[in-house]
Design an enzyme around this catalytic site. Structure first.
Site, mmCIF file in Angstrom:
data_model
loop_
_atom_site.group_PDB
_atom_site.id
_atom_site.type_symbol
_atom_site.label_atom_id
_atom_site.label_comp_id
_atom_site.label_asym_id
_atom_site.label_seq_id
_atom_site.Cartn_x
_atom_site.Cartn_y
_atom_site.Cartn_z
ATOM 1 N N GLN A 58 0.830 -1.208 0.000
ATOM 2 C CA GLN A 58 0.000 0.000 0.000
ATOM 3 C C GLN A 58 0.870 1.266 0.000
ATOM 4 O OE1 GLN A 58 -3.148 0.498 -0.438
ATOM 5 N NE2 GLN A 58 -3.866 -1.616 -0.413
ATOM 6 N N SER A 59 1.976 1.218 -0.709
ATOM 7 C CA SER A 59 2.926 2.329 -0.725
ATOM 8 C C SER A 59 2.334 3.603 -1.317
ATOM 9 C CB SER A 59 4.163 1.918 -1.534
ATOM 10 O OG SER A 59 4.984 3.028 -1.807
ATOM 11 N N ASN A 60 2.391 4.679 -0.542
ATOM 12 C CA ASN A 60 2.004 5.997 -1.054
ATOM 13 C C ASN A 60 2.992 6.475 -2.118
ATOM 14 O OD1 ASN A 60 -0.237 6.437 0.834
ATOM 15 N ND2 ASN A 60 1.357 6.582 2.387
#
Length: 323
Positions: free
Chosen positions: A73-75
Site C-alpha cells: 500500500q505504498s504511497n
C-alpha cells in the site's frame, strides 16, 4: 546556487491551517498543520515534491521508464505511477506483501495508472527483485530510471529542501516542525532546508519504522550529499538530526491504539483525515509528547502532514480504524 532540474506539477504552496479545537482538547501547545496531503498528484502526499525533481532527472537522462518499489500500500509507489502516466513513462512497481485478491486503496490506484505490478512476499528479496526488473527492462531495450525507495536520494531530498523555503515565505511562526520519517528523504530535505533558509525552530522526525540512531546517521549523510546539489557541501552530523523511535516499536504498518486515537481525534476535532501508517503514527507521537509536557504550553508546533489517506480504504486497515 546551482541549477537543479525540476518539473512543476505539485499544487504549491500547500496551505497552513491552525488547529484550534485540537489545541484546546489537548491543552496546548498551539497547533498548526501544513497540508502536504494536498499536493495534488493522485490524492497528493509528500512524494509529489520529490518526484518533481526525480522525474525531471529521469527526463534529462533520456529515460522512458520509471521503476520503484515499496510496501503493498505504498504511497510513494502510487504517486510514482501517477507521475509516470502524466509524463509518458512506462512504470514497473515491485511491491512487498501478499497480493490482494481484491484491489483496494493504493494498490487499486497503481493499476489504474497503468503500472506493471511485481509482488514479492518476503521483503528480504525486494532489492534483488527490483534489480531483476531493472535488468529485464534494459534487456528489452528500455531506458529505465530507478526511483529510490520513498524517493529518498540526494535529488529527491531537494523536494523538502525547497519546501522549507516555501514554509518560511508563508510567515507562520513555529517553534517545532514535526512529521513522520522513514526512508529519510523528507527528513534530510527539511534538515538541509533548515540550514539553507535559516529556520530558527527545531525539526523533529517521529520514526515510523527505523531505529533512532540508524535514522540519524542516514539522514545526516543524505542531507550532506543533498547539499552538494545546491553548491558547496555542508557536513551534517547525527547531532544535527532530531528524531525519536519511541512510537515505532510495533513495526511498520502495524495499526495500534495510538494510531486509532490520533485518527479519531484529528477527524472529530478538525475534520482532518490522517492515514494509518505514517501520519497516524506521527500524530500519535505528537499527542503523547504533548501529554508528557515535552512541548511548552506557549510554544507553537507545526505538524507537517505528508498525506497517505488512501490507505484508510485498504482492507488491511479499514475495519481497525472504525473498530
Amino acid at each position: 546556487m546551482n541549477f537543479i532540474p525540476r518539473l512543476n506539477f505539485a499544487h504549491l504552496p500547500t496551505p497552513i491551517e491552525e488547529l484550534p479545537n485540537l489545541t484546546k482538547t489537548l491543552g496546548g501547545p498551539r497547533l498548526f498543520v501544513k497540508r502536504d496531503d494536498q499536493t495534488g498528484l493522485a490524492f497528493g502526499g509528500n512524494k509529489t515534491r520529490k518526484l518533481e525533481f526525480l522525474v525531471a532527472e529521469a527526463r534529462e537522462q533520456g529515460a522512458d521508464m520509471l521503476i520503484s518499489g515499496g510496501a503493498m500500500q505504498s504511497n510513494h509507489c502510487r504517486q510514482t505511477a501517477a507521475a509516470a502516466a502524466r509524463y509518458g513513462f512506462d512504470c514497473t512497481l515491485v511491491l512487498t506483501g501478499e497480493r490482494p485478491k481484491q484491489p483496494s486503496a493504493n494498490f487499486l490506484l497503481d493499476q489504474l495508472f497503468g503500472a506493471e505490478i511485481v509482488t514479492v512476499e518476503d521483503r528480504a528479496f525486494r532489492d534483488q527483485t527490483l534489480q531483476d526488473a531493472f535488468d529485464k527492462a534494459v534487456a528489452a531495450g528500455k531506458k529505465p530510471y530507478l526511483v529510490p525507495y520513498g524517493g529518498s536520494s540526494p535529488m529527491g531530498a531537494m523536494g523538502y529542501t525547497f519546501a522549507m523555503e516555501e514554509f518560511m515565505q508563508q510567515n507562520i511562526h513555529a517553534d517545532w516542525i514535526v512529521f513522520g520519517t522513514s526512508s529519510g528523504g523528507t527528513h534530510a530535505g527539511l534538515v538541509l532546508g533548515q540550514r539553507a533558509f535559516a529556520f530558527k525552530g527545531k525539526v523533529l522526525g517521529i520514526s515510523i519504522d527505523e531505529p533512532e540512531e540508524e535514522l540519524k546517521s542516514h539522514v545526516s549523510e543524505l542531507a550532506s550529499q543533498a547539499s552538494e546539489k545546491l553548491g558547496e557541501r555542508i557536513h551534517f552530523t547525527r547531532n544535527d538530526v532530531l528524531a525519536t523511535e519511541d512510537y515505532c516499536q510495533a513495526g511498520y504498518g502495524v495499526f495500534g491504539e495510538g494510531e486509532r486515537e490520533a485518527i479519531h481525534l484529528f477527524a472529530s476535532n478538525e475534520g482532518l483525515l490522517l492515514d494509518p501508517v505514517y501520519t497516524g503514527r506521527a500524530a500519535a507521537g505528537i499527542i503523547d509528547l504533548i501529554r508528557k509536557g515535552f512541548f511548552k504550553k506557549d510554544e507553537t508546533v507545526l505538524f507537517w502532514h505528508t498525506g497517505g489517506q488512501p490507505a484508510l480504504f485498504a482492507d488491511k486497515y479499514s475495519g481497525d480504524v472504525v473498530g
